[in-house]
Design a protein around this motif. Structure first.
Motif, PDB file in Angstrom:
ATOM      1  N   THR A  52       0.831  -1.200   0.000  1.00  0.00           N
ATOM      2  CA  THR A  52       0.000   0.000   0.000  1.00  0.00           C
ATOM      3  C   THR A  52       0.869   1.254   0.000  1.00  0.00           C
ATOM      4  N   PHE A  53       1.903   1.265   0.811  1.00  0.00           N
ATOM      5  CA  PHE A  53       2.871   2.366   0.891  1.00  0.00           C
ATOM      6  C   PHE A  53       2.206   3.702   1.199  1.00  0.00           C
ATOM      7  N   ASP A  54       1.285   3.670   2.141  1.00  0.00           N
ATOM      8  CA  ASP A  54       0.623   4.899   2.577  1.00  0.00           C
ATOM      9  C   ASP A  54       1.476   5.525   3.673  1.00  0.00           C
ATOM     10  N   LEU A  55       1.781   6.778   3.549  1.00  0.00           N
ATOM     11  CA  LEU A  55       2.662   7.477   4.487  1.00  0.00           C
ATOM     12  C   LEU A  55       3.989   6.726   4.606  1.00  0.00           C
ATOM     13  N   HIS A  69       7.480   5.264   5.221  1.00  0.00           N
ATOM     14  CA  HIS A  69       8.294   5.334   6.431  1.00  0.00           C
ATOM     15  C   HIS A  69       9.523   4.430   6.283  1.00  0.00           C
ATOM     16  N   PRO A  70      10.463   4.465   7.246  1.00  0.00           N
ATOM     17  CA  PRO A  70      11.699   3.682   7.122  1.00  0.00           C
ATOM     18  C   PRO A  70      11.481   2.177   6.963  1.00  0.00           C
ATOM     19  N   GLY A  71      10.408   1.638   7.494  1.00  0.00           N
ATOM     20  CA  GLY A  71      10.115   0.218   7.301  1.00  0.00           C
ATOM     21  C   GLY A  71       9.858  -0.100   5.835  1.00  0.00           C
ATOM     22  N   HIS A  72       9.139   0.786   5.151  1.00  0.00           N
ATOM     23  CA  HIS A  72       8.911   0.614   3.717  1.00  0.00           C
ATOM     24  C   HIS A  72      10.239   0.661   2.958  1.00  0.00           C
ATOM     25  N   VAL A  73      11.063   1.635   3.302  1.00  0.00           N
ATOM     26  CA  VAL A  73      12.351   1.795   2.612  1.00  0.00           C
ATOM     27  C   VAL A  73      13.210   0.547   2.815  1.00  0.00           C
ATOM     28  N   HIS A  74      13.236   0.026   4.033  1.00  0.00           N
ATOM     29  CA  HIS A  74      13.993  -1.195   4.320  1.00  0.00           C
ATOM     30  C   HIS A  74      13.504  -2.349   3.444  1.00  0.00           C
ATOM     31  N   TYR A  75      12.196  -2.531   3.379  1.00  0.00           N
ATOM     32  CA  TYR A  75      11.600  -3.594   2.560  1.00  0.00           C
ATOM     33  C   TYR A  75      12.013  -3.444   1.098  1.00  0.00           C
ATOM     34  N   ARG A 123      -4.130  -0.446  -5.163  1.00  0.00           N
ATOM     35  CA  ARG A 123      -5.225   0.519  -5.295  1.00  0.00           C
ATOM     36  C   ARG A 123      -6.124   0.400  -4.067  1.00  0.00           C
ATOM     37  N   LYS A 124      -6.812   1.461  -3.768  1.00  0.00           N
ATOM     38  CA  LYS A 124      -7.697   1.497  -2.601  1.00  0.00           C
ATOM     39  C   LYS A 124      -8.679   0.324  -2.617  1.00  0.00           C
ATOM     40  N   SER A 125      -9.181  -0.023  -3.794  1.00  0.00           N
ATOM     41  CA  SER A 125     -10.171  -1.103  -3.900  1.00  0.00           C
ATOM     42  C   SER A 125      -9.598  -2.467  -3.516  1.00  0.00           C
ATOM     43  N   ALA A 129      -3.817   6.632  -4.730  1.00  0.00           N
ATOM     44  CA  ALA A 129      -2.941   5.614  -5.319  1.00  0.00           C
ATOM     45  C   ALA A 129      -1.852   6.265  -6.170  1.00  0.00           C
ATOM     46  N   ALA A 130      -2.218   7.266  -6.953  1.00  0.00           N
ATOM     47  CA  ALA A 130      -1.234   7.935  -7.813  1.00  0.00           C
ATOM     48  C   ALA A 130      -0.151   8.618  -6.981  1.00  0.00           C
ATOM     49  N   GLN A 131      -0.537   9.253  -5.888  1.00  0.00           N
ATOM     50  CA  GLN A 131       0.452   9.907  -5.027  1.00  0.00           C
ATOM     51  C   GLN A 131       1.377   8.879  -4.391  1.00  0.00           C
ATOM     52  N   ARG A 132       0.818   7.786  -3.907  1.00  0.00           N
ATOM     53  CA  ARG A 132       1.644   6.742  -3.291  1.00  0.00           C
ATOM     54  C   ARG A 132       2.603   6.143  -4.317  1.00  0.00           C
TER      55      ARG A 132
END
Length: 148
Positions: free
Chosen positions: A14-17, A19-25, A42-44, A56-59
C-alpha cells in the motif's frame, strides 16, 4: 558491461505514508535482483486494513522517486496477478508483515505459468526511540499530538 538477462523482482504494498520500514523492505527487495518493480495497491484492493490516506497515484509517485525502485506501477483493480503476468518476474518479495500467504501465491503463479520464487524480506527494528515503522502508528501519533 550490461546484464542481458537481468533478474527482475516485484515488491508490492500500500505504501501509505512512506516510512523507514517501507524503505527497508524495498532496499531488501532490490538486493534480490537487478531490477525492482513495485506494485502499489489501489484502494479497492486494500481490504485487510483501513483505506489509504493518500491517493494511489500519489503513493505510486512517492515510491517511484526512491532510488532503489526502477519502476512503480499501480496494481490492477480486479486481479492482483495481472501486473505480475505482464512483468514476468524472477522473484516476488513479500514484506515481513504482509498478510499474504506465500504458498497460495506460489500455487497461483504455477497455475498461471509464471515461474518465479516468492521470498519474504526481513523486518526492520527501530534504531531510535522516536522512530515509527508503521503507517497505523504514524497516524495514531498524529492524532495523539493534535487536537482531535
Amino acid at each position: 558491461m550490461t546484464n542481458d538477462n537481468p533478474r527482475t523482482v516485484i515488491a508490492q504494498g500500500t505504501f501509505d505514508l512512506l516510512h523507514p520500514g517501507h524503505v527497508h523492505y524495498l532496499e531488501e527487495a532490490a538486493a534480490m535482483g537487478d531490477e525492482l518493480y513495485v506494485i502499489v495497491a489501489r484502494k479497492s484492493n486494500v481490504d485487510h486494513k483501513k483505506a489509504p490516506i493518500c491517493s494511489a497515484a500519489q503513493r505510486r509517485d512517492v515510491v517511484d522517486a526512491l532510488e532503489v525502485v526502477d519502476e512503480a506501477i499501480l496494481g490492477h483493480e480486479e486481479d492482483i496477478f495481472v501486473p505480475i503476468e505482464r512483468i514476468d518476474p524472477d522473484v516476488i518479495a513479500l514484506g515481513h508483515d504482509q498478510h499474504h500467504d506465500a504458498d497460495a501465491i506460489e500455487d497461483e503463479l504455477e497455475r498461471r505459468g509464471i515461474d518465479c520464487v516468492v521470498d519474504r524480506a526481513s523486518g526492520r527494528e527501530s534504531t531510535r526511540e522516536d522512530e515509527v515503522l508503521s503507517t497505523r502508528l504514524i497516524i495514531d501519533r498524529i492524532l495523539e499530538r493534535r487536537d482531535r
